[in-house]
Motif scaffolding. Structure first.
Motif, mmCIF file in Angstrom:
data_model
loop_
_atom_site.group_PDB
_atom_site.id
_atom_site.type_symbol
_atom_site.label_atom_id
_atom_site.label_comp_id
_atom_site.label_asym_id
_atom_site.label_seq_id
_atom_site.Cartn_x
_atom_site.Cartn_y
_atom_site.Cartn_z
ATOM 1 N N GLY A 46 52.923 -43.647 0.311
ATOM 2 C CA GLY A 46 53.891 -44.350 -0.517
ATOM 3 C C GLY A 46 53.633 -44.265 -2.009
ATOM 4 N N ARG A 47 52.442 -43.809 -2.414
ATOM 5 C CA ARG A 47 52.132 -43.666 -3.845
ATOM 6 C C ARG A 47 52.850 -42.457 -4.427
ATOM 7 N N TRP A 48 53.209 -42.572 -5.691
ATOM 8 C CA TRP A 48 53.791 -41.433 -6.396
ATOM 9 C C TRP A 48 52.680 -40.614 -7.020
ATOM 10 N N VAL A 49 52.698 -39.312 -6.784
ATOM 11 C CA VAL A 49 51.719 -38.375 -7.309
ATOM 12 C C VAL A 49 52.454 -37.452 -8.264
ATOM 13 N N GLY A 50 51.863 -37.214 -9.424
ATOM 14 C CA GLY A 50 52.540 -36.291 -10.311
ATOM 15 C C GLY A 50 51.989 -36.231 -11.703
ATOM 16 N N MET A 51 52.846 -35.736 -12.571
ATOM 17 C CA MET A 51 52.435 -35.470 -13.930
ATOM 18 C C MET A 51 53.574 -35.706 -14.886
ATOM 19 N N ASP A 52 53.201 -35.942 -16.137
ATOM 20 C CA ASP A 52 54.154 -36.029 -17.234
ATOM 21 C C ASP A 52 53.804 -34.939 -18.226
ATOM 22 N N VAL A 63 49.984 -32.692 -21.216
ATOM 23 C CA VAL A 63 50.111 -32.696 -19.764
ATOM 24 C C VAL A 63 49.203 -33.811 -19.284
ATOM 25 N N PHE A 64 49.773 -34.778 -18.577
ATOM 26 C CA PHE A 64 48.986 -35.880 -18.028
ATOM 27 C C PHE A 64 49.200 -35.913 -16.526
ATOM 28 N N PHE A 65 48.117 -35.825 -15.767
ATOM 29 C CA PHE A 65 48.171 -35.869 -14.308
ATOM 30 C C PHE A 65 47.637 -37.210 -13.851
ATOM 31 N N ASN A 66 48.347 -37.873 -12.937
ATOM 32 C CA ASN A 66 48.009 -39.266 -12.604
ATOM 33 C C ASN A 66 47.081 -39.450 -11.401
ATOM 34 N N GLU A 67 46.482 -38.409 -10.912
ATOM 35 C CA GLU A 67 45.577 -38.536 -9.763
ATOM 36 C C GLU A 67 44.127 -38.372 -10.198
ATOM 37 N N ARG A 68 43.213 -38.676 -9.277
ATOM 38 C CA ARG A 68 41.782 -38.517 -9.529
ATOM 39 C C ARG A 68 41.494 -37.099 -10.030
ATOM 40 N N ARG A 113 55.400 -25.963 -13.411
ATOM 41 C CA ARG A 113 55.814 -24.991 -12.383
ATOM 42 C C ARG A 113 54.749 -24.873 -11.294
ATOM 43 N N GLU A 114 53.499 -24.782 -11.714
ATOM 44 C CA GLU A 114 52.409 -24.666 -10.742
ATOM 45 C C GLU A 114 52.343 -25.902 -9.850
ATOM 46 N N PHE A 115 52.528 -27.078 -10.431
ATOM 47 C CA PHE A 115 52.500 -28.312 -9.647
ATOM 48 C C PHE A 115 53.596 -28.310 -8.591
ATOM 49 N N VAL A 116 54.806 -27.898 -8.965
ATOM 50 C CA VAL A 116 55.913 -27.862 -7.995
ATOM 51 C C VAL A 116 55.658 -26.796 -6.930
ATOM 52 N N LYS A 120 49.659 -29.674 -6.108
ATOM 53 C CA LYS A 120 48.299 -30.042 -6.507
ATOM 54 C C LYS A 120 48.147 -29.988 -8.017
ATOM 55 N N ARG A 121 47.065 -30.589 -8.494
ATOM 56 C CA ARG A 121 46.775 -30.569 -9.924
ATOM 57 C C ARG A 121 46.712 -29.118 -10.412
ATOM 58 N N PRO A 122 47.440 -28.799 -11.457
ATOM 59 C CA PRO A 122 47.472 -27.412 -11.943
ATOM 60 C C PRO A 122 46.096 -26.907 -12.383
ATOM 61 N N THR A 123 45.875 -25.626 -12.127
ATOM 62 C CA THR A 123 44.621 -24.991 -12.526
ATOM 63 C C THR A 123 44.797 -24.100 -13.755
#
Length: 129
Positions: A46-52, A63-68, A113-116, A120-123
């Motif tokens: 139910g958590r939202w995973v993503g980036m701004d 680029v801000f990623f909201n996961e660990r 694009r990589e995230f979509v 996963k967190r972009p490399t």
């Protein structure tokens, strides 16, 4: 997988591929305003995973990623921008500090694009430690 893309004061659209994201980002960029674009999916818990990302500045973004292991991305070879860069974040003008805008504008789009493509967190960028 479906991703919810949000921008500005009320912009919202689902995409499911990097090509769909590109088409949407093209429209957002054509507006020629600086805006925060969120790209997120809802995980099974139910958590939202993503980036701004910041869209609309000719040279810089964030680029801000909201996961660990996320946080702000950077390109180590870039110099620190001299001032805050203001982006519209949901209708609110928000300044992003020089230590947050250490990504080229095109690299931020690559990260989205990589995230979509992977979910996963972009490399393609380095993450702050």
């Amino acid at each position: 997988m479906k991703y919810l893309v949000t921008w500005g004061a009320g912009g919202e659209q689902e995409v499911s591929s990097p090509a769909e994201l590109d088409a949407l980002l093209y429209r957002i960029r054509a507006a020629q305003t600086r805006v925060v674009v969120g790209v997120h999916y809802q995980a099974t818990n139910g958590r939202w995973v993503g980036m701004d990302i910041g869209v609309g500045h000719p040279e810089r973004s964030f680029v801000f990623f909201n996961e660990r292991g996320g946080g702000y991305a950077r390109e180590p070879s870039l110099y620190v921008w001299s001032d805050d860069i203001v982006f519209d974040d949901g209708g609110q003008a928000t300044g992003y500090h020089p230590n947050e805008t250490l990504v080229r504008a095109e690299k931020a789009l690559d990260a989205a694009r990589e995230f979509v493509a992977t979910g996963k967190r972009p490399t393609c960028v380095t993450w702050e430690q």
